[in-house]
Design a protein around this motif. Structure first.
Motif, PDB file in Angstrom:
ATOM      1  N   VAL A 135       6.867  -0.489   2.176  1.00  0.00           N
ATOM      2  CA  VAL A 135       8.167   0.116   1.872  1.00  0.00           C
ATOM      3  C   VAL A 135       9.075  -0.887   1.162  1.00  0.00           C
ATOM      4  CG1 VAL A 135      10.236   1.186   2.852  1.00  0.00           C
ATOM      5  CG2 VAL A 135       7.983   1.719   3.806  1.00  0.00           C
ATOM      6  N   VAL A 136       9.099  -2.116   1.642  1.00  0.00           N
ATOM      7  CA  VAL A 136       9.945  -3.153   1.042  1.00  0.00           C
ATOM      8  C   VAL A 136       9.477  -3.467  -0.375  1.00  0.00           C
ATOM      9  CG1 VAL A 136      10.764  -5.530   1.247  1.00  0.00           C
ATOM     10  CG2 VAL A 136      10.462  -4.135   3.308  1.00  0.00           C
ATOM     11  N   LEU A 137       8.176  -3.652  -0.544  1.00  0.00           N
ATOM     12  CA  LEU A 137       7.628  -3.979  -1.864  1.00  0.00           C
ATOM     13  C   LEU A 137       7.904  -2.869  -2.868  1.00  0.00           C
ATOM     14  CD1 LEU A 137       5.985  -5.977  -3.542  1.00  0.00           C
ATOM     15  CD2 LEU A 137       3.905  -4.882  -2.698  1.00  0.00           C
ATOM     16  N   THR A 138       7.712  -1.622  -2.442  1.00  0.00           N
ATOM     17  CA  THR A 138       7.968  -0.483  -3.327  1.00  0.00           C
ATOM     18  C   THR A 138       9.431  -0.438  -3.752  1.00  0.00           C
ATOM     19  OG1 THR A 138       6.190   0.820  -2.317  1.00  0.00           O
ATOM     20  CG2 THR A 138       7.881   2.028  -3.523  1.00  0.00           C
ATOM     21  N   ALA A 139      10.344  -0.681  -2.810  1.00  0.00           N
ATOM     22  CA  ALA A 139      11.773  -0.641  -3.119  1.00  0.00           C
ATOM     23  C   ALA A 139      12.173  -1.780  -4.058  1.00  0.00           C
ATOM     24  CB  ALA A 139      12.592  -0.712  -1.830  1.00  0.00           C
ATOM     25  N   ILE A 140      11.649  -2.962  -3.819  1.00  0.00           N
ATOM     26  CA  ILE A 140      11.998  -4.106  -4.668  1.00  0.00           C
ATOM     27  C   ILE A 140      11.526  -3.872  -6.100  1.00  0.00           C
ATOM     28  CG2 ILE A 140      11.544  -6.550  -5.109  1.00  0.00           C
ATOM     29  CD1 ILE A 140      11.454  -6.979  -2.106  1.00  0.00           C
ATOM     30  N   ILE A 141      10.304  -3.387  -6.253  1.00  0.00           N
ATOM     31  CA  ILE A 141       9.787  -3.114  -7.598  1.00  0.00           C
ATOM     32  C   ILE A 141      10.604  -2.027  -8.280  1.00  0.00           C
ATOM     33  CG2 ILE A 141       7.803  -2.190  -8.863  1.00  0.00           C
ATOM     34  CD1 ILE A 141       5.997  -3.619  -6.842  1.00  0.00           C
ATOM     35  N   ALA A 142      10.987  -1.009  -7.527  1.00  0.00           N
ATOM     36  CA  ALA A 142      11.753   0.103  -8.099  1.00  0.00           C
ATOM     37  C   ALA A 142      13.120  -0.344  -8.600  1.00  0.00           C
ATOM     38  CB  ALA A 142      11.916   1.209  -7.070  1.00  0.00           C
ATOM     39  N   HIS A 143      13.697  -1.350  -7.961  1.00  0.00           N
ATOM     40  CA  HIS A 143      15.039  -1.801  -8.322  1.00  0.00           C
ATOM     41  C   HIS A 143      15.042  -3.180  -8.978  1.00  0.00           C
ATOM     42  CE1 HIS A 143      16.633   1.663  -6.226  1.00  0.00           C
ATOM     43  NE2 HIS A 143      15.979   1.320  -5.131  1.00  0.00           N
ATOM     44  N   ASP A 144      13.917  -3.573  -9.544  1.00  0.00           N
ATOM     45  CA  ASP A 144      13.773  -4.879 -10.203  1.00  0.00           C
ATOM     46  C   ASP A 144      14.316  -4.782 -11.630  1.00  0.00           C
ATOM     47  OD1 ASP A 144      12.983  -7.493 -10.724  1.00  0.00           O
ATOM     48  OD2 ASP A 144      10.934  -6.906 -11.248  1.00  0.00           O
TER      49      ASP A 144
END
Length: 269
Positions: free
Chosen positions: A105-114
């Motif tokens: 969940v954290v990795l997906t969110a970080i990539i989405a908002h990178d």
């Protein structure tokens, strides 16, 4: 004479169908949504490090769920390292250095908002280092079966040169076969985890056309040949050049954040 069947004294009686516990899918789904939204709000800076999460009652109103769902969701977010529950002080948002970056969940969110692609740059650098090391290890450790699998995966890529989706899948399979031959289970798991999440981002995608696919095939051929020649240094060099070069070619320009106009867009390895 009718045979009498004795009851098993140790059998657990079945509860009537009407008394069966109701499924918890709805509550579980609501909790997942709450966790994802809180993580997203933290990652994109709506909730900043050192700030406190809103009170339970406010979160209940915001998400339309019970206090139980909120409490369980916040605990899950704490397990991911994004908040710290302190009795008497509320729930504090932690410093990003404490976040579990390998959590799905954290990795997906970080990539989405990178926004500036800095995290994707780090992801590619990490992947390059790990896969180059594993290619070198594969060159010294591969067995006869590994050799067959690596060669077969390269030939599969070659046979799918006219099908973008199948070529991309064969591409990913080649990398996985090389990692499997390295016997580095942890490295393989890390790369597969971070790369699978990155492939969900449109900005990580590259535009596949015949020229790109043929260049990709040539780069994989070089990796393949070095490994089978048991040239560890050459295998690492070829893998490093392929991954970093591929990212350099497809990395979006600052003025090209929107998806490209090409119809043959697919995630590239």
């Amino acid at each position: 004479m009718r045979r009498q069947v004795l009851a098993d004294p140790f059998a657990i009686p079945h509860a009537p169908a009407a008394e069966a516990a109701p499924p918890r899918a709805r509550g579980t789904k609501l909790g997942i949504n709450v966790v994802q939204q809180i993580v997203s709000d933290i990652v994109r800076g709506v909730l900043t490090p050192g700030s406190t999460l809103p009170p339970e009652a406010e979160l209940c109103d915001q998400f339309g769920v019970s206090r139980t769902v909120i409490r369980e969701s916040v605990k899950v977010v704490q397990e991911k390292g994004l908040v710290r529950i302190e009795h008497g002080r509320g729930t504090q948002v932690t410093d990003p250095r404490q976040w579990n970056l390998l959590d799905d969940v954290v990795l997906t969110a970080i990539i989405a908002h990178d926004a500036n692609l800095s995290f994707l740059d780090e992801l590619v650098a990490t992947r390059t280092a790990l896969e180059a090391d594993m290619a070198a290890a594969a060159a010294t450790a591969y067995t006869g079966e590994d050799r067959l699998r690596i060669s077969a995966s390269l030939e599969l890529m070659r046979s799918k040169i006219d099908n973008v989706a199948e070529f991309a899948a064969a591409d990913a399979h080649f990398h996985d076969m090389v990692m499997a031959a390295s016997r580095n289970r942890l490295g393989r798991a890390i790369v597969n985890s971070i790369h699978d999440k990155a492939r969900g981002s449109m900005r990580y995608h590259g535009e596949y056309n015949e020229a790109v696919m043929r260049q990709t095939l040539d780069e994989h051929q070089a990796i393949h040949d070095a490994i089978l020649a048991r040239d560890a240094t050459g295998a690492a060099t070829a893998m490093r050049a392929h991954i970093s070069g591929s990212w350099s070619r497809r990395r979006p320009r600052p003025d090209a954040d929107a998806p490209g106009s090409g119809s043959r867009r697919q995630s590239a390895r």
